[in-house]
Design an enzyme around this catalytic site. Structure first.
Site, short mmCIF file in Angstrom:
data_model
loop_
_atom_site.label_atom_id
_atom_site.label_comp_id
_atom_site.label_asym_id
_atom_site.label_seq_id
_atom_site.Cartn_x
_atom_site.Cartn_y
_atom_site.Cartn_z
N THR A 153 26.59 -14.61 8.52
CA THR A 153 27.18 -13.54 9.36
C THR A 153 26.47 -12.22 9.04
O THR A 153 25.41 -11.96 9.59
CB THR A 153 28.71 -13.43 9.16
N THR A 190 34.59 -14.55 4.85
CA THR A 190 34.25 -15.78 4.19
C THR A 190 33.00 -15.96 3.37
O THR A 190 31.92 -15.55 3.75
CB THR A 190 34.20 -16.91 5.22
#
EC number: 2.3.1.35
Lengths: 402, 402
Positions: A153, A190
């Site tokens: 990400t 995460t």
């Protein structure tokens, strides 16, 4: 510190793909990552202990440990967290699509998601993405790298490690990939990780190995102390090396290389922490129990005053010593010793004379800062790796708007 | 939110002074604060739970609760923490000098220190400072304000509150002063507070009142989650109002005003937190126990991701909900409700449709942000006040160099 991996080794029995399906805006960035096992692999997982956890965490938790895993599908850009019953349904469908593509059952597919919280998955895009990925899997490094990019990400780059274990004349390969830059990045969640080996391991061996190694590696990193809803670490053992099942003593040898690979990957996360300018290695030694040592290391690593002192290259031992004091551990403060980059700063309850400029230069001159605390209460120790806290971290997380 | 104190009331039986003796560089800033009790006062104290604690914390802890306290002497600019046996000796000497000046015993004097850690007190300056303070005590507001300034370090201004309790036709006065801008500011330590009343209270009443009120006020504030080595909150009751000892029901009425005064003071600390642009009020309701509620409120208040979201005016409910999830409290995530400035953001495990701009404007438009969490697991609740986390906080703590 171990040398970074020079070469990627690909454990036998796995195929890889990464594709862009439209979850990320940039069409050059993969957002679907697929790992396929040629035969059923033993698999283990460790997961976030957050009470608020995402649909794929629930899915994987119910299906590991296992001796029949055929694939791991990961999407990045959307965490499928806080998405209610629809989120559960979407997660199950991701597994079902993969299963259909590779000729397996949905229960034999593990799922991971990372990205924005509270938004339903765009399933049309995901269906196309999974089909495309399944159609182009490969066994070489380029395919592995695509898969490693597909889980990222806000990371600045891929986070991978490889090791080879030579045990009793046999060669076992280990490779892994992980991601993470904040425990939660701006609305992006995460830490995710997958570690693969071609060693023939039982389900129980796989689960024990992963749990033990995770406790000493991925569970010892801190960016901002904020636990994600999606944290997942999976291990798959294909057995494709082809020999007899490993004995306990062989597993112990494999564990050494597995831990080295996981440690190398785990450290990459705080090193790439949002805005980080230092990787802080906190070693706490001489404690009554490992739990005590870890509690202290975590308080030191999480203190914004310790983090900012290191950001500023300031040998501010008072901040470190006082953080030790509030960790909830019983110890004699008069025995506590503190070294920073191997220079003694504090001993016998009083400050030690030291050259502040030398210590400051040693912090400023290196990306890694070493905080060493000794308590003389026992033999247990713990090590935590953490990011420092910078103006860029605050800007990144305050200026972002949902 | 209560209105700030409009008027200082001075409880009878106390005299005040604040002087500059040279601990602070600026000669216009008081660094010695003296409170003298005309007759022996009952006194109570609550202290840091840090295992590494300063000499004056050890001194006061051994001498409270008490029914014979004659003075409180505070120096700012030096915490007398991590200073070994010499620090203990210096602390005892501070008490002895005050005792000599006012005709009391050293054991009847309490001591507080705040400032740099690990540096011995310049006792020659302190001796002169105490003598000067003892020679100029007054009972009016200007003397009280001098004393309130004498305990400050990096605070932007004095932190005081006053209340009057009318009970059964009698009038009791309550006034307090406190300081603190970081749990530890750059090498400057500590929250300090003193609350005074002229009510006639027993030692046990004083101790119980202070412990209970502190738990709901000064123990519910967070700047950066870093606990100091010097935190001290003292309460002195002079009894100079002159009437009969208070009954339990009268103490309960006094408690109401005492809590209001302490709450008003306590909130001033995170509101003046280093670099703070928001005061965050976190209310957690519907928990099985108050301990559960407080654990959750503290995790939300300490999360750098929650803090920076509020700094940026971002209604990022995912960061808040996920922080609730890792507080170590058992609850049903599907029942959790979140309101931000009275607007519902999250319910039944899924996000609620809301106008993000309206919420963002409500955060940006007010210094105080209200986070309301309801768990529907019971009747217990807790409230925490916290600072947000800004670029200025990081600059302040990283750019400072010891």
């Amino acid at each position: 510190m171990d040398e970074p991996t020079k070469q990627i080794v690909i454990p036998a029995g796995f195929r890889f793909a990464g594709v862009h399906c439209g979850l990320k805006r940039n069409p050059n960035k993969e957002d679907i990552s697929l790992i396929v096992c040629d035969s059923p692999a033993t698999a283990a997982g460790v997961y976030t202990t957050n009470k608020v956890f995402a649909a794929p965490v629930r899915w994987d938790r119910a299906r590991t440990p296992s001796d029949k895993i055929r694939a791991v599908i990961t999407n990045s850009g959307n965490a499928n967290a806080c998405t209610g019953p629809q989120g559960e349904k979407d997660c199950a469908e991701m597994a079902a699509i993969v299963a259909e593509q590779i000729g397996a059952a949905a229960d034999e597919v593990l799922v991971m998601s990372t990205g924005i919280i509270g938004v339903h998955l765009p399933m049309e895009k995901i269906r196309h993405g999974i089909a495309a990925a399944a159609g182009q899997t490969g066994v070489e490094a380029p395919a592995f790298l695509e898969a490693a990019r597909g889980i990222l990400t806000t990371d600045n780059g891929i986070k991978i490690a490889s090791r080879t274990a030579e045990i009793d004349g046999r060669t076992f390969k280990i490779s892994g990939m992980c991601k993470g830059a904040g425990m939660i990045a701006p609305n992006m969640a995460t830490m995710l990780g997958i570690v693969l080996t071609d060693a023939p391991l039982s389900t129980e061996q796989t689960q024990t190995l992963l749990r033990d190694v995770a406790e000493e590696t991925f569970n010892c990193i801190r960016v901002d102390g904020h636990m994600s809803t999606n944290d997942t670490l999976l291990m798959l053992a294909s057995g494709a090396e082809g020999g007899a099942p490993l004995t306990d003593s062989q597993v112990a040898q494999l564990r050494h290389e597995l831990k080295a690979a996981c440690e190398e990957m785990a450290k990459l996360i705080p090193a790439d922490g949002e805005g980080a300018t230092h990787l802080i290695k906190v070693d706490v030694e001489g404690c009554a129990t490992r739990e005590d040592a870890k509690k202290i290391a975590i308080e030191v690593a999480d203190s914004p005053l310790v983090k900012t002192a290191i950001t500023g290259g300031d040998p501010n031992w008072g901040r470190i010593v006082s953080a030790v004091g509030y960790a909830g551990v019983t110890f004699d403060p008069l025995k506590l010793e503190l070294r920073l980059n191997d220079i003694l700063l504090y001993q016998t309850g009083t400050p030690v004379k030291f050259d502040a400029k030398t210590v400051s230069h040693s912090i400023k001159g290196s990306f890694e800062t070493h905080v060493q605390l000794t308590l003389f209460e026992g033999d247990a120790s713990a090590r935590i790796w953490a990011s420092d806290l910078t103006v860029e971290y605050v800007k990144f997380n305050a200026d972002y708007s949902t």
